[in-house]
Design an enzyme around this catalytic site. Structure first.
Site, PDB file in Angstrom:
ATOM      1  N   GLY A 264       0.893  -1.174  -0.066  1.00 55.39           N
ATOM      2  CA  GLY A 264       0.037  -0.061  -0.057  1.00 55.39           C
ATOM      3  C   GLY A 264       0.910   1.093   0.094  1.00 55.39           C
ATOM      4  O   GLY A 264       1.937   1.119  -0.293  1.00 55.39           O
ATOM      5  N   CYS A 267       3.228   5.210  -2.551  1.00 52.70           N
ATOM      6  CA  CYS A 267       4.138   5.276  -3.666  1.00 52.70           C
ATOM      7  C   CYS A 267       4.025   4.030  -4.594  1.00 52.70           C
ATOM      8  O   CYS A 267       3.555   4.080  -5.861  1.00 52.70           O
ATOM      9  CB  CYS A 267       5.787   5.074  -3.433  1.00 52.70           C
ATOM     10  SG  CYS A 267       6.194   6.832  -2.737  1.00 52.70           S
TER      11      CYS A 267
HETATM   12  P1  NAD Z   1       3.353  14.905   0.470  1.00 52.04           P
HETATM   13  O1  NAD Z   1       2.202  15.035   0.319  1.00 52.04           O
HETATM   14  O2  NAD Z   1       3.609  14.117   1.835  1.00 52.04           O
HETATM   15  O3  NAD Z   1       4.054  16.344   0.484  1.00 52.04           O
HETATM   16  C1  NAD Z   1       3.685  17.242  -0.425  1.00 52.04           C
HETATM   17  C2  NAD Z   1       4.020  18.655   0.238  1.00 52.04           C
HETATM   18  O4  NAD Z   1       3.861  19.664  -1.001  1.00 52.04           O
HETATM   19  C3  NAD Z   1       2.832  19.050   1.044  1.00 52.04           C
HETATM   20  O5  NAD Z   1       3.141  19.605   2.229  1.00 52.04           O
HETATM   21  C4  NAD Z   1       2.067  20.093   0.394  1.00 52.04           C
HETATM   22  O6  NAD Z   1       1.411  20.981   1.241  1.00 52.04           O
HETATM   23  C5  NAD Z   1       3.125  20.840  -0.557  1.00 52.04           C
HETATM   24  N1  NAD Z   1       2.645  21.531  -1.794  1.00 52.04           N
HETATM   25  C6  NAD Z   1       1.831  21.335  -2.608  1.00 52.04           C
HETATM   26  N2  NAD Z   1       1.684  22.150  -3.749  1.00 52.04           N
HETATM   27  C7  NAD Z   1       2.716  23.094  -3.249  1.00 52.04           C
HETATM   28  C8  NAD Z   1       3.028  24.346  -3.943  1.00 52.04           C
HETATM   29  N3  NAD Z   1       2.671  24.698  -5.024  1.00 52.04           N
HETATM   30  N4  NAD Z   1       4.078  24.942  -3.384  1.00 52.04           N
HETATM   31  C9  NAD Z   1       4.598  24.504  -2.013  1.00 52.04           C
HETATM   32  N5  NAD Z   1       4.202  23.219  -1.468  1.00 52.04           N
HETATM   33  C10 NAD Z   1       3.387  22.740  -1.993  1.00 52.04           C
HETATM   34  O7  NAD Z   1       3.953  13.878  -0.580  1.00 52.04           O
HETATM   35  P2  NAD Z   1       5.472  13.132  -0.230  1.00 52.04           P
HETATM   36  O8  NAD Z   1       4.978  11.642   0.077  1.00 52.04           O
HETATM   37  O9  NAD Z   1       6.356  13.804   0.325  1.00 52.04           O
HETATM   38  O10 NAD Z   1       5.547  13.055  -2.052  1.00 52.04           O
HETATM   39  C11 NAD Z   1       6.435  14.034  -2.596  1.00 52.04           C
HETATM   40  C12 NAD Z   1       6.822  13.288  -3.914  1.00 52.04           C
HETATM   41  O11 NAD Z   1       7.927  12.169  -3.430  1.00 52.04           O
HETATM   42  C13 NAD Z   1       5.888  12.753  -4.804  1.00 52.04           C
HETATM   43  O12 NAD Z   1       6.071  12.837  -6.049  1.00 52.04           O
HETATM   44  C14 NAD Z   1       6.092  11.031  -4.232  1.00 52.04           C
HETATM   45  O13 NAD Z   1       5.870  10.270  -5.215  1.00 52.04           O
HETATM   46  C15 NAD Z   1       7.691  11.161  -4.140  1.00 52.04           C
HETATM   47  N6  NAD Z   1       8.135  10.042  -3.136  1.00 52.04           N
HETATM   48  C16 NAD Z   1       7.569  10.014  -2.160  1.00 52.04           C
HETATM   49  C17 NAD Z   1       8.308   9.023  -1.033  1.00 52.04           C
HETATM   50  C18 NAD Z   1       7.325   8.667   0.148  1.00 52.04           C
HETATM   51  O14 NAD Z   1       7.659   7.760   0.665  1.00 52.04           O
HETATM   52  N7  NAD Z   1       6.412   9.420   0.597  1.00 52.04           N
HETATM   53  C19 NAD Z   1       9.396   8.227  -1.358  1.00 52.04           C
HETATM   54  C20 NAD Z   1       9.736   8.664  -2.663  1.00 52.04           C
HETATM   55  C21 NAD Z   1       9.406   9.395  -3.388  1.00 52.04           C
END
Ligand code: NAD
Length: 436
Positions: A264, A267
């Site tokens: 789940g 990602c």
């Molecule tokens: P998240 O939803 O936890 O965080 C995203 C953040 O971006 C939020 O705090 C949101 O308020 C902010 N945001 C949105 N639009 C914005 C804007 N225009 N300006 C400034 N801030 C803004 O997401 P995440 O889990 O950190 O994932 C981020 C990216 O990294 C995704 O592409 C995801 O696929 C990738 N990723 C995630 C993981 C993981 O384990 N969570 C691991 C590797 C890669």
């Protein structure tokens, strides 16, 4: 170096705090004002081991700061990271609106050369699209600043995000022919390459694909072992013995061979589906990836059907674990979000316990289920116990005490964390996954 990390979620916040830990000056930027206010106060907005300590140290040393105003930090920084979310959009295509917004904000407000680094998971070609948008805005403004777009996908695992960021298996950087950007990325990551962490340069398109290929491969490994579970249940075999036997082969390795209710999180499900969509756009068929996704959904619901079939009417069900995996409060695509509505619809009641994710679950199910303050409180008077997340805390529970506290004796172990024999000896009726 001076950098901005835009998006202070699971990836951006960890990256910002870790870059500051490595000696860089970092501005963490987010549009969420509440989040920024909490972060400025030295509190972490997510549950992630070791993170709050790093945030406090960064704020204390002055290397880390937080703001909602990206424009105001641009004159100070050399690199802007975008770590905003790329959630599933229409037809599971990655929704890139936030990434483009950040790129456009940078282009509209930059008054000098900068490097734009995309850390979010984005389909191949997104870096090129960002570069086009940035170039168009700079042209409109009559500016000649250089703002190359670099791909630097993130591989951290939630729950281990800090060690993964400070000691990554590899750092992937995709750049299309810009020596200055390459030099800057080398300098940024020098604290890690100096201690032997590999930094791999490649084209931006390759870097974008590495991320999806890695996640889909890992997801396929999970679906492969899960695919075998219905078979082992029917043939009198034990999936754990099979995984152990397979995993000792160095070519296979033991990781990601734990059978359970499937993957789940934020990602694997979205990246697998998004890769399939991108493949479709290019007229390519990824049959293994398609099957990976199908097997994963089927696996989850196969187990849930077993639970529903075994429960007495109006049962009280204890759930251990709500988050999609241990050591995180992340509820995105968590199995609990599928099981809870099914149980409620069938007329059962639910009492849940999770060490970190109850606050987030309460936002989704404020009144529908009861939240316990300990694992034992959750099982008290329950007809059945379902383990959905393999938190270490659950592994160590005394099953005899669990049986004593319960009204019924059904134990559904969705993560295969208990020995069937031990559970049966405690008087419980044990059902794991792939264990006959
Ligand atoms: P998240 O939803 O936890 O965080 C995203 C953040 O971006 C939020 O705090 C949101 O308020 C902010 N945001 C949105 N639009 C914005 C804007 N225009 N300006 C400034 N801030 C803004 O997401 P995440 O889990 O950190 O994932 C981020 C990216 O990294 C995704 O592409 C995801 O696929 C990738 N990723 C995630 C993981 C993981 O384990 N969570 C691991 C590797 C890669």
């Amino acid at each position: 170096m001076k950098i901005a990390v835009v998006g202070t979620g699971y990836v951006g916040l960890v990256s910002a705090a870790c870059f500051a830990e490595l000696g860089h000056t970092v501005a963490g930027v987010d549009i969420d004002e509440k989040k920024i206010a909490v972060l400025k106060g030295g509190k972490s907005t997510i549950y992630e081991p070791e993170l709050e300590e790093l945030i406090q140290r960064g704020l204390g040393s002055g290397l880390l700061s937080f703001t909602t105003d990206l424009k105001s930090v641009l004159p100070e920084v050399e690199i802007v990271f975008s770590a905003v979310a790329t959630p599933p959009g229409e037809g599971f295509k990655a929704d890139l609106r936030a990434v483009f917004t950040v790129a456009e904000t940078v282009a509209r407000n930059a008054e000098k050369d900068l490097i734009f680094v995309n850390k979010s998971t984005v389909p191949v070609g997104t870096g090129g699209k960002c570069e086009e948008r940035i170039a168009a805005i700079l042209k409109e403004r009559g500016k000649t600043h250089s703002i190359p777009v670099v791909s630097n996908p993130e591989f951290l695992r939630e729950g281990l995000a800090v060690p993964d960021t400070l000691m990554p298996d590899r750092i992937i950087v995709g750049i299309n022919g810009n020596d200055h950007a390459r030099g800057m990325m080398e300098e940024l990551y020098r604290p890690l390459t100096r201690v032997g962490r590999p930094l791999l340069f490649m084209s931006r398109e390759s870097a974008e694909i590495v991320k999806y290929a890695s996640n889909s491969f890992l997801a396929a490994k999970i679906s492969f072992i899960n695919m075998l579970t219905a078979f082992t249940e029917k043939t009198g075999a034990n999936i754990r013995d099979i995984a152990a036997g397979m995993g000792l082969d160095n070519r296979i390795g033991p990781k990601f061979l734990h059978a359970g209710i499937g993957y789940g999180g934020s990602c694997f499900p979205k990246d697998v589906k998004a890769l399939l969509q991108t493949a479709k756009e290019y007229g390519v068929s990824f049959e293994i990836v398609e099957a990976t996704d199908r097997v994963n959904t089927a696996q989850r619901f196969r187990f849930f059907e077993q639970i529903l079939a075994a429960l007495p009417s109006k049962a009280r069900v204890a759930l251990w674990g709500l988050s999609f995996k241990p050591r995180t409060d992340d509820m995105r695509e968590a199995p609990s979000l599928d099981l809870i509505p099914l149980l409620l619809k069938a007329g059962h009641s639910v009492t849940a316990y999770d060490p970190a994710a109850m606050e987030n679950t309460e936002k989704i199910f404020p009144k529908e289920i009861t939240y316990a303050s300990s694992p034992m409180e959750a099982v008290s008077g329950a007809d059945a116990l379902v383990v959905l997340t393999e938190w270490d805390l659950f592994r160590g529970q005394d099953l005899k005490e669990v049986k004593k506290a319960m009204k019924g004796k059904d134990l559904f172990d969705g993560r295969n964390i208990y020995e069937p024999k031990e559970a049966e000896e405690a008087g419980l009726k044990y059902r794991g996954i792939g264990i006959s």
